[in-house]
Design an enzyme around this catalytic site. Structure first.
Site, PDB file in Angstrom:
ATOM      1  N   ASN A 120     -58.332  12.256  50.898  1.00 55.87           N
ATOM      2  CA  ASN A 120     -58.330  11.498  52.000  1.00 55.87           C
ATOM      3  C   ASN A 120     -57.722  12.076  53.324  1.00 55.87           C
ATOM      4  OD1 ASN A 120     -57.951   9.489  53.734  1.00 55.87           O
ATOM      5  ND2 ASN A 120     -56.302   8.272  52.659  1.00 55.87           N
TER       6      ASN A 120
ATOM      7  N   LYS B 259     -57.399  10.932  56.209  1.00 49.77           N
ATOM      8  CA  LYS B 259     -56.450  10.215  57.043  1.00 49.77           C
ATOM      9  C   LYS B 259     -57.109  10.608  58.527  1.00 49.77           C
ATOM     10  CE  LYS B 259     -53.210   9.754  53.525  1.00 49.77           C
ATOM     11  NZ  LYS B 259     -51.608   9.071  53.177  1.00 49.77           N
TER      12      LYS B 259
ATOM     13  N   HIS C 101     -56.378   0.857  51.169  1.00 53.94           N
ATOM     14  CA  HIS C 101     -55.289   1.836  51.325  1.00 53.94           C
ATOM     15  C   HIS C 101     -53.892   1.339  51.848  1.00 53.94           C
ATOM     16  CE1 HIS C 101     -53.007   5.458  52.216  1.00 53.94           C
ATOM     17  NE2 HIS C 101     -53.896   6.159  51.409  1.00 53.94           N
TER      18      HIS C 101
ATOM     19  N   GLU D  89     -51.728   2.211  53.917  1.00 52.92           N
ATOM     20  CA  GLU D  89     -51.378   2.362  55.290  1.00 52.92           C
ATOM     21  C   GLU D  89     -52.351   1.279  55.944  1.00 52.92           C
ATOM     22  OE1 GLU D  89     -52.607   6.457  55.395  1.00 52.92           O
ATOM     23  OE2 GLU D  89     -50.776   6.930  54.291  1.00 52.92           O
TER      24      GLU D  89
ATOM     25  N   GLU E 145     -51.646   4.238  43.981  1.00 50.59           N
ATOM     26  CA  GLU E 145     -51.052   5.128  44.860  1.00 50.59           C
ATOM     27  C   GLU E 145     -49.590   4.460  45.124  1.00 50.59           C
ATOM     28  OE1 GLU E 145     -53.655   7.701  47.285  1.00 50.59           O
ATOM     29  OE2 GLU E 145     -53.614   5.870  48.272  1.00 50.59           O
TER      30      GLU E 145
ATOM     31  N   GLY F 103     -46.938  10.520  50.924  1.00 52.60           N
ATOM     32  CA  GLY F 103     -46.519  11.434  51.990  1.00 52.60           C
ATOM     33  C   GLY F 103     -45.140  11.804  51.996  1.00 52.60           C
TER      34      GLY F 103
ATOM     35  N   SER G 262     -48.397  12.226  46.970  1.00 48.46           N
ATOM     36  CA  SER G 262     -47.667  13.560  47.027  1.00 48.46           C
ATOM     37  C   SER G 262     -48.265  14.408  45.783  1.00 48.46           C
ATOM     38  CB  SER G 262     -46.223  13.321  46.882  1.00 48.46           C
ATOM     39  OG  SER G 262     -45.886  12.860  48.157  1.00 48.46           O
TER      40      SER G 262
HETATM   41  P1  13P Z   1     -50.444  12.212  50.253  1.00 47.22           P
HETATM   42  O1  13P Z   1     -50.988  13.045  49.097  1.00 47.22           O
HETATM   43  O2  13P Z   1     -50.114  12.817  51.463  1.00 47.22           O
HETATM   44  O3  13P Z   1     -49.034  11.785  49.679  1.00 47.22           O
HETATM   45  O4  13P Z   1     -51.380  10.962  50.365  1.00 47.22           O
HETATM   46  C1  13P Z   1     -51.702  10.248  49.294  1.00 47.22           C
HETATM   47  C2  13P Z   1     -52.394   9.140  49.800  1.00 47.22           C
HETATM   48  O5  13P Z   1     -52.163   8.659  50.586  1.00 47.22           O
HETATM   49  C3  13P Z   1     -54.158   9.411  49.552  1.00 47.22           C
HETATM   50  O6  13P Z   1     -54.642   8.273  49.908  1.00 47.22           O
END
Ligand code: 13P
Length: 248
Positions: A7, A9, A92, A94, A164, A170, A210
């Site tokens: 992903n 982002k 997601h 976010e 997640e 992150g 992560s």
């Molecule tokens: P990270 O791997 O950067 O922690 O992000 C995970 C994520 O949100 C994938 O959708």
């Protein structure tokens, strides 16, 4: 076979992505695992051009459920189809936290993506506070029940689920393999219960948060974890390759 889906982002420019796909195609060709990348909308034409006739699956990070109309800033299923988009990330954390997406909205999007023949990746996960107050299973169930309202059992093997944990995204701190396995097994059992299923095999659940080259072997070795949804570690092919090359 495991599913390794990046992903991106809101990262990488068009020229960076061009170089990225050139390398990723080679990596995917040599791997027995499923390789996917979800890019910002504006790079779907590029992904379509570059991933054609390759083993790289690609997709978007969102979609709107309405077919057309006065929805400034939104993107419809037909617009995604124009560029052969296959995967669509939905819900997601976010999107939920920063853009106010509700289970009800995510449900409308999920129904539309399935109807239109995409492979949605439905994200669920608890926050740090919810985890600390032992609400994880309750929160995940609420997100699942909300998103899956009106979704037929026959659709379950046409989509991915991604667990997640918000606190792991992150942060550099992933869930432990034991925690991730336990929760993902519970997610599968929760879905199975909702649909009266006895077999968990058709429910694919990825872990996200992560995931990187240091913890990938531990986490993906767990029997109920079918793969990963990867943010930061998917942005450079060298690092992503170390995850894609996972051998169980
Ligand atoms: P990270 O791997 O950067 O922690 O992000 C995970 C994520 O949100 C994938 O959708």
């Amino acid at each position: 076979m495991k599913y390794l889906i990046g992903n991106h982002k809101m990262n990488l420019s068009g020229s960076e992505l061009t170089a990225y796909f050139k390398e990723l195609k080679k990596v995917a060709k040599q791997s027995e695992n499923y390789v996917g990348v979800c890019v910002p909308y504006v790079y779907l034409p590029l992904a379509n051009k570059m991933c054609k006739k390759s083993k790289v699956h690609f997709g978007s990070q969102n979609m709107y459920f309405q077919p057309k109309g006065a929805f400034t800033g939104e993107i419809s299923a037909n617009m995604l189809k124009e560029f052969n988009t296959e995967l669509v990330i939905l819900g997601h954390s976010e999107r939920r936290a920063l853009f106010g997406e509700t289970d009800e909205l995510i449900n409308q999007k999920l129904i539309t993506t399935l109807k239109e023949g995409f492979t949605p990746i439905l994200c669920i996960g608890e926050t740090k506070e919810e985890r600390e107050s032992k609400q994880t299973n309750k929160v995940l169930k609420k997100q699942l029940v909300g998103a899956l309202k009106g979704v037929e059992a026959s659709a379950l093997n046409k989509m991915f689920f991604a667990y997640e944990p918000v606190w792991a995204i992150g942060t550099g701190i992933s869930a432990t393999k034991q925690d991730a396995e336990k929760t993902i097994k519970h997610v599968k059992e929760t879905i199975a219960k909702l649909y009266d299923l006895t077999n968990l095999d058709n429910i694919i659940v990825l872990y996200g948060g992560s995931l990187n080259s240091k913890n990938v072997n531990d986490i993906l070795s767990q029997p109920h974890i079918d793969g990963g949804l990867i943010g930061g570690a998917s942005l450079k092919v060298d690092e992503f390759k170390k995850l894609i090359d996972y051998k169980g």
